[in-house]
Write a protein that holds these residues in place. Structure first.
Motif, PDB file in Angstrom:
ATOM      1  N   GLY A  88       0.759  -1.241   0.000  1.00 38.83           N
ATOM      2  CA  GLY A  88       0.000   0.000   0.000  1.00 38.83           C
ATOM      3  C   GLY A  88       0.788   1.288   0.000  1.00 38.83           C
ATOM      4  O   GLY A  88       0.204   2.360  -0.155  1.00 38.83           O
ATOM      5  N   ALA A  89       2.133   1.232   0.169  1.00 38.12           N
ATOM      6  CA  ALA A  89       2.907   2.485   0.242  1.00 38.12           C
ATOM      7  C   ALA A  89       4.161   2.430  -0.634  1.00 38.12           C
ATOM      8  O   ALA A  89       5.264   2.753  -0.184  1.00 38.12           O
ATOM      9  CB  ALA A  89       3.291   2.774   1.695  1.00 38.12           C
ATOM     10  N   ASN A 125       1.668  -0.484   4.706  1.00 34.00           N
ATOM     11  CA  ASN A 125       1.102   0.833   4.988  1.00 34.00           C
ATOM     12  C   ASN A 125       1.886   1.521   6.103  1.00 34.00           C
ATOM     13  O   ASN A 125       2.332   0.877   7.064  1.00 34.00           O
ATOM     14  CB  ASN A 125      -0.369   0.711   5.392  1.00 34.00           C
ATOM     15  CG  ASN A 125      -1.254   0.324   4.219  1.00 34.00           C
ATOM     16  OD1 ASN A 125      -0.912   0.562   3.062  1.00 34.00           O
ATOM     17  ND2 ASN A 125      -2.397  -0.270   4.508  1.00 34.00           N
TER      18      ASN A 125
END
Length: 312
Positions: free
Chosen positions: A117-118, A203
């Motif tokens: 997610g990042a 994340n």
């Protein structure tokens, strides 16, 4: 007749991809985005960037808590293809099997590096020399599908998450414009990912945001750039948090304990790091205040003192 597409996405970068589908004259029959959320002390209801854009273009919006909740609705849309960009939720295999031409994802890294997610944050933070976008088939495993197409761009020495985000949004748009029409066939060439090169971009958590002054000045400087303009790296001074917006590495030796303020001037605040070198902070934010450059801060009242320490 236009090819029918359902688009899954949530943040601003996904808007670029949705715009590409419209500019490619595809029929976007629905958008799936995360539910609205209440934010801030006043608990203001916030719509996702993709929902706002979809509403402006009169595209139907679905906002399930879990994607399987809308299985029947997705079936009834008779879409040929699902396109995903930064949706922010896992999509089950049951959903992925609905469209005849499958489900594709545009991911902002050169997979298999930085699944998760990042990916933009970690590309900057890790000092990568390049990144890019990957157009891929989706599987039930996160970012593990076969690669259809990749395009790379360099990462500048002073790149931030914010500046790279903008570049990758533009690149994602161009890749979709160029490739989207070739996906409406049952025979799209693709290559499996080499699993020995997989890295994970989890994340960002509050713990990730905190600066550890035992790290080298270069590691900390990359962390600051990798977390700008959100969520912003921070450190603790006395009993309050200080957000760090900008800093530069100095090639100066010091034997001072990591986290110690060595010097304060209009040019910045010099802080000792774990590699016996110095990081010069040039822009920061105190609690309840706006971000400020050190050259503006040193002329007024501030809490910082030479030889006092930031907590690691």
């Amino acid at each position: 007749m236009s090819n029918r597409v359902v688009f899954f996405g949530t943040p601003k970068i996904a808007v670029s991809c949705l715009q590409a589908l419209l500019d490619a004259n595809l029929q976007v029959v629905a958008v799936v985005t995360k539910p609205d959320v209440y934010i801030g002390r006043k608990q203001i209801l916030q719509k996702s960037d993709v929902k706002i854009f979809a509403n402006e273009h009169h595209i139907p919006v679905l906002q399930p808590v879990r994607v399987n909740e809308i299985y029947d609705e997705l079936l009834q849309l008779h879409a040929d293809l699902f396109v995903v960009c930064a949706y922010g939720k896992l999509i089950s295999e049951k959903i992925l099997q609905i469209p005849p031409f499958h489900c594709v994802n545009i991911h902002t890294s050169l997979l298999p590096r930085w699944r998760g997610g990042a990916p933009i944050h970690y590309a900057v933070w890790s000092g990568d020399k390049q990144t890019g976008v990957s157009l891929m088939f989706m599987t039930k495993e996160l970012d593990a599908g076969n690669i259809i197409y990749q395009q790379a761009i360099p990462i500048d020495d002073k790149e931030t998450y914010h500046s790279l985000y903008i570049k990758l949004a533009q690149l994602s748009y161009r890749v979709l414009i160029d490739k989207i029409h070739s996906l409406f066939t049952s025979h799209v060439p693709s290559q499996p990912q080499d699993i020995q090169f997989v890295t994970i971009a989890k994340n960002i958590t509050r713990e990730n945001e905190k600066i550890n002054w035992n790290n080298s000045n270069l590691q900390i400087e990359r962390q600051i750039r990798g977390l700008f303009d959100k969520p912003i790296a921070y450190t603790t001074y006395i009993n309050f948090d200080v957000k760090i917006y900008e800093a530069t590495c100095l090639d100066l030796q010091t034997e001072t304990h990591p986290g110690t303020i060595v010097q304060i001037s209009k040019n910045g605040m010099d802080v000792a790091c774990g590699n016996h070198q110095i990081l010069k902070i040039t822009k920061l934010q105190l609690p309840g205040k706006k971000p400020i450059y050190l050259k503006d801060m040193v002329n007024g009242h501030h809490p910082f003192k030479v030889n006092h320490q930031f907590n690691s």
